[in-house]
Design an enzyme around this catalytic site. Sequence first.
Site, PDB file in Angstrom:
ATOM      1  N   CYS B  17      54.095   2.238  84.549  1.00 46.87           N
ATOM      2  CA  CYS B  17      53.995   1.364  83.387  1.00 46.87           C
ATOM      3  C   CYS B  17      55.097   1.691  82.382  1.00 46.87           C
ATOM      4  O   CYS B  17      55.438   2.846  82.244  1.00 46.87           O
ATOM      5  CB  CYS B  17      52.621   1.500  82.714  1.00 46.87           C
ATOM      6  SG  CYS B  17      52.400   3.007  81.756  1.00 46.87           S
ATOM      7  N   PRO B  18      55.686   0.716  81.713  1.00 47.48           N
ATOM      8  CA  PRO B  18      55.347  -0.707  81.764  1.00 47.48           C
ATOM      9  C   PRO B  18      56.199  -1.519  82.750  1.00 47.48           C
ATOM     10  O   PRO B  18      56.236  -2.743  82.651  1.00 47.48           O
ATOM     11  CB  PRO B  18      55.652  -1.147  80.334  1.00 47.48           C
ATOM     12  CG  PRO B  18      56.822  -0.305  79.942  1.00 47.48           C
ATOM     13  CD  PRO B  18      56.689   1.009  80.676  1.00 47.48           C
TER      14      PRO B  18
END
Lengths: 388, 90
Positions: B17-18
């Site tokens: 992430c992200p």
Amino acid sequence: MARPPTDADVAGLLDASRGPLHPVAARTLEASLSVAWADPTRLHQPARRARALLDTAREVLADALGVRPDELSIHDSADRALELAIAGLRHARRRAGERVVAGATERSVVLLQPGTEPHVPVDRTGRVQVPEYAGALAAGGVAAAVLQSANGEVGTRQPVDEVDDLCRAGDVPLLLDLTASLGRDGGTALRSPTAGSVLVADAASFGGPPIGLLAVRTGTRWSLPGPRREAEHGREHAPPWVPLVLAAAEAWRQTSAAREMEEPAARALVDKVRRTAAAVPDVEVVGDPEARLPHVVTFSVLYADGEVLLEELAARDLVVASGSACTSSMLRPSHVLAAMGVLTHGNVRVTLPLEAVSPTRAEDVERLCRELPDAVAAVRQRLGRDDL
Amino acid sequence: MRGPAGVPVVDARGTRCPVPVIRLARAVRDLPPGATVVLLADDVAAWSDVPAWARMKGHAVSLHEEDEGWTVYEVVLGPRGAAPQDARST
């Protein structure tokens, strides 16, 4: 009254989930070192002095929780107190069942205890779903139920009175977790003063050292397996270190005396952060906007890395926390954000220190609000994501 | 690759992430409403973040876990523009 000196290292401090001690509590701690160092269970003069001081401090802390001193024990940490609280209910109620009803946004240490799965679902604000909670209680085989008064990561208050009624009706003891709220939400009074059979709090929430407070209301079936323990009403192997307890009691005195100014001021500052963050494109402010702790706010920034955002704000002398997994120390994102179904990346969490702990907090919040749009834009641009 | 012929597939396995959400957002940028995109990701944060992104942007998403340890996300794009962002909506 002259303002006591505070730690110069906390400029820009907007993460006080474990903040510096209240400055008056810090002075109490220092003074206690020479008078309250002894083991209060011994019989010699220094021990008797420590014992007398501990008894007085216990009265103050019991009053903070609205319980009697003989119902309150003091532990090394709030997590330890929570573990013991659940273990004592499970053991005393082992014939009733093994399950522990707990919502998905309870503290990690609660959700790691045996019997807590499956977790009761929460809504988008992090509030436990009362019908599902009732269903879990009614399913039978329940040793205990756990509910936080409010969530320390997103601030959302839980339906304490409703769940307390359900537990009483079902004859299930309720452990009420006040670790995020005591002294910060409702002043000296607990929002639900008679709720819960067992209460746990963290002195750090009101400016004290991070020691755990455990109250078992009289009449509650609660016992630990094995031989009776010697200290703290049979709940601990050893007594607490008295200077820490004296500092906690002083922190409570100071924080409860300032409550009428403190909470509305914190609420107004957090409202300002919520408005500012919500106005930045693709930023989601999470948690209940109204039924919340006055001093906590969390928001998530789409297409941003939590760690990079923290560094960007740190470079602007703003100290915040994050529930994102994108920080190097954690593999998993905050279980709270995940259970709510909100964005876990790019997360920023503000836990306002008490005004007495950080006299510059209003200016720090102003500065955060001024810097935030630019900091978010800078992070997105630097990572080539400003076109999304 | 999974999905009917012509459906774009974004393979974000191995990223954290992200990044999966960013790649997905790039892939859908020039697609019309109603179009379908498939994302492959093995980051646990994507379980929360892809549905949260879809909700914020007004897209629909369904996901199913593969035995091999990754998840397939099928995204159907919603109409452009406003998407509800009210934290109280459930």
